[in-house]
Design a protein around this motif. Structure first.
Motif: not given
Lengths: 182, 121
Positions: A112-113, A118, B57, B60, B71, B73
């Protein structure tokens, strides 16, 4: 697609680990450990950690295997099974495993972003790396610039380990010469 | 269906912990010193996975900046684990040097035989 490849590689990893536990020939153990390292490197490529994958393939599967084979040259290569009961270690390991898996259940789902990891310092690295260090590879810019002291500590550890190995093995060679002289 | 969703989301962590526990089991249950060191190495590599998995991600790309991608990681765990891999091989080398010395002194790398010889007068 990414999660499926990842799951398949991780399943193979678990199978190789079980094979290492059962293998009694130490040569077999070392070669299985090398396969294990290559599988880890493949998993790391899927996880986008390409720099780590390269290091693991060269250091984990290469140098570690060479070191282990060099040590096997000097010792007996068949494992003797211990006579102690093996149940207590199994129980302790299983208990530890269940506890830690229970702990990981509250982690954010894989991939999950918007996970907290993150959102901390990493967006800043991504935005300002080019401007501040002029290096497009973020791993390089963080390793050598933002967190340069880590590498200093790492160098100290390798230096200490190197001195230790030299001191331990220097005596071996000298005694070997004396034996031959006698 | 919900259960399968949870399993798929956390499958990585379950396998990682399994590998970690297998390393712990090898270290505690086997008397052969080389096998103990291999078990220790397995434990270490499971920690690499435990660090790097949350940084991924889905969708990503590897953290190398390029105008075509937005995007990436998380690069921070990668940096920490690069350090850990090199430290891991340093400790493995030191451990193997100790095993070679122990083998020279006791003529064995089995824990039980070494303890027996050590206790003998």
């Amino acid at each position: 697609m990414e999660p499926i490849i990842n799951m398949a590689l991780l399943t193979m990893l678990a199978v190789v680990t079980v094979a290492i536990i059962g293998q009694r020939s130490l040569f077999g153990v070392v070669i299985l450990a090398s396969i294990y390292s290559f599988l880890i490197a493949s998993v790391l490529v899927v996880l986008d950690a390409v720099d780590v994958a390269m290091t693991e393939a060269s250091v984990g599967a290469g140098i570690s295997t060479v070191l282990l084979l060099a040590a096997l040259h000097l010792v007996k290569t068949i494992e003797v099974l211990p006579t102690q009961p093996r149940l207590p270690p199994l129980l302790v390991s299983a208990l530890a495993g269940v506890t830690v898996i229970w702990g990981t259940l509250v982690l954010p789902p894989f991939g999950t972003a918007d996970a907290p990891i993150h959102r901390h310092v990493v967006p800043r690295y991504i935005e300002r790396s080019i401007e501040e260090t002029n290096v497009p590879n973020l791993v390089s810019s963080i390793l050598a610039d933002y967190r340069g002291y880590d590498t200093l500590g790492e160098t100290t550890v390798i230096f200490t380990a190197g001195i230790g190995v030299l001191l331990l093995l220097r005596g071996t060679r000298r005694r070997g010469h004396n034996d031959r002289a006698d | 269906m919900d259960f399968f969703r949870t399993v798929a989301d956390h499958y990585n962590y379950v396998i990682t912990i399994f590998v970690m526990v297998a390393g712990l089991y090898i270290v505690t249950s086997r008397g052969n010193l080389i096998k103990k060191l291999v078990g220790l190495a397995i434990f270490q590599t499971s920690v690499y996975l435990l660090y790097i998995e949350p940084g991924k991600i889905l969708g990503g790309t590897a953290p190398i900046l390029h105008p075509d991608f937005t995007v990436y990681s998380n690069p921070l765990p990668h940096v920490l684990i690069l350090t850990a891999i090199v430290v891991g091989v340093a400790t493995l080398a030191l451990g193997l040097a100790l095993v070679v010395r122990i083998n020279e002194a006791f003529g064995s790398i089995e824990e039980e035989e070494i303890i027996e010889k050590d206790r003998a007068p």
